[in-house]
Design an enzyme around this catalytic site. Structure first.
Site, short mmCIF file in Angstrom:
data_model
loop_
_atom_site.label_atom_id
_atom_site.label_comp_id
_atom_site.label_asym_id
_atom_site.label_seq_id
_atom_site.Cartn_x
_atom_site.Cartn_y
_atom_site.Cartn_z
N HIS A 1 1.33 5.04 -13.90
CA HIS A 1 1.62 5.74 -12.65
C HIS A 1 2.90 6.56 -12.82
O HIS A 1 3.78 6.20 -13.60
CB HIS A 1 1.78 4.76 -11.49
N CYS B 1 -2.05 10.84 -9.57
CA CYS B 1 -0.60 10.79 -9.78
C CYS B 1 -0.11 11.78 -10.84
O CYS B 1 0.83 12.55 -10.62
CB CYS B 1 -0.16 9.37 -10.11
N HIS C 1 4.71 11.25 -4.63
CA HIS C 1 3.66 10.81 -5.55
C HIS C 1 2.34 10.69 -4.82
O HIS C 1 2.28 10.71 -3.59
CB HIS C 1 4.03 9.49 -6.24
#
Length: 390
Positions: free
Chosen positions: A350, A302, A362
């Site tokens: 994240h 990520c 993402h």
């Protein structure tokens, strides 16, 4: 009066022992009851599908957290290794200079030996525990020639600096060892959490996997609905800003206080240009696999893809989510603009890059690919903050 009690069947008991037929039936009943008793706890111990889903999600989140720790430890280890290499090269160069200074002093000692001069004993100086000790005890410097004093000064300086650099290198090596230990621990944690998640999923039946997919689809639909709602809100806010700016221009003020407050978090044109480059890069990565610890070009995690995307726009972001969240200006979710970074969870483990209309690009988790998805993919409460990096 006749008795209503039934007579016992002849031969049902002999000396208190049941007949073989009845005994077999009784033993069979006991066995069945025993099997049921043993089977009941197993059925009760089996987690529900919802519990499995929650556990798997938790394991993926824990793996994500460990991944960011791994990324940080990897970056620190690389920097520390570079520092150690630099220090060791410096030590080697200084050691060479120290040896050269020692050789020059040795030449004075050899000359004294050949001439039998009673001048300062350079050989004794070289054999002293430390040069300074010898100076203090014999006041050798007062008896040396100019060339000898220069040679001794050089030797003392080289020896002192070399010892300092050796100590610094030793300390850096110790720090490097600690970083490597942190890296190894984080890597093992990631692998363990992912293995636990795979094991849980492997125990699901085909029917349970289908139900799990249906649950995930429902979550995605709800996330898409929330994204559309945010898009409507942002469109309305943008329309209000434009109306305020138009009214202010008509009044000849150029801008109103209300307009300036509404647009206080709006990006300037230079940001939009950079964001377009970052988003163009991110879109080109869609479909590439998530791999923990990866920074491209074939795969990403990520924070790896957000770092790479903004690097393509000429902006250097830190490696981890923990640092990226502090690498810009925090803005309200309602004011999020394309290019902004959206962070998730209380532990900030994240991140995705916002593309507008409540959507982001993402790299979600192991087993998935870089993709466009609603920022509400894991629920509204999972959103931590929005940061404008440039």
């Amino acid at each position: 009066m006749a008795s209503h009690r039934k007579s016992r069947p002849t031969g049902s008991r002999v000396a208190g022992i049941r007949t073989p037929a009845l005994a077999t039936a009784a033993l069979t009943s006991v066995a069945l009851l025993s099997q049921s008793a043993n089977a009941a706890p197993e059925a009760e111990d089996k987690p529900s599908l919802e519990e499995v889903e929650k556990k798997v999600d938790d394991l993926y989140r824990q793996a994500g957290s460990a991944t960011e720790k791994y990324n940080g430890a990897k970056e620190k280890t690389a920097k520390q290794r570079k520092r150690v290499d630099t220090l060791l090269d410096d030590v080697a160069q200084r050691t060479q200079k120290l040896n050269e200074a020692r050789e020059e002093l040795g030449s004075f000692a050899a000359a004294q030996y050949r001439t039998g001069a009673s001048a300062p004993d350079t050989a004794t100086f070289l054999l002293a525990d430390t040069p300074q000790d010898y100076f203090d005890q014999t006041q050798l410097m007062d008896r040396m020639t100019g060339r000898q004093k220069v040679a001794v000064d050089d030797y003392v300086t080289q020896q002192s600096e070399t010892m300092e650099k050796r100590q610094e290198a030793a300390e850096s090596l110790e720090t490097l060892t600690e970083s490597q230990g942190d890296l190894k621990t984080a890597k093992a944690t990631v692998q363990r959490k992912l293995a636990d998640a795979r094991e849980l999923l492997s125990k699901l039946t085909a029917e349970e996997k289908a139900r799990l997919a249906a649950i995930e689809k429902e979550k995605q639909q709800e996330a898409a609905r929330k994204a559309a709602e945010l898009a409507r809100q942002q469109a309305e806010q943008q329309k209000e800003r434009e109306q305020e700016q138009e009214a202010a221009q008509q009044q000849g003020s150029g801008s109103s206080s209300a307009g300036s407050s509404s647009s206080s978090t709006a990006p300037d044109s230079s940001y939009a240009t950079k964001a377009d480059k970052a988003l163009a890069f991110a879109r080109a990565q869609i479909g590439k696999p998530y791999v923990w610890g990866a920074t491209g070009p074939g795969s990403y995690d990520c924070s790896g893809i957000t770092q790479a995307a903004w690097k393509a726009a000429g902006v250097t972001l830190p490696r981890t989510t923990y640092d990226q969240v502090n690498a810009g200006t925090t803005v309200p979710l309602a004011d999020a603009q394309p290019g902004d970074l959206v962070f998730f969870y209380d532990d900030v483990t994240h991140v995705g890059i916002y593309i507008g209309n409540g959507m982001m690009i993402h790299a979600p988790k192991p087993g998935t690919y870089v993709r466009e998805e609603s920022i509400y993919y894991d629920g509204e409460s999972s959103i931590h903050s929005v940061v404008r990096p440039a």
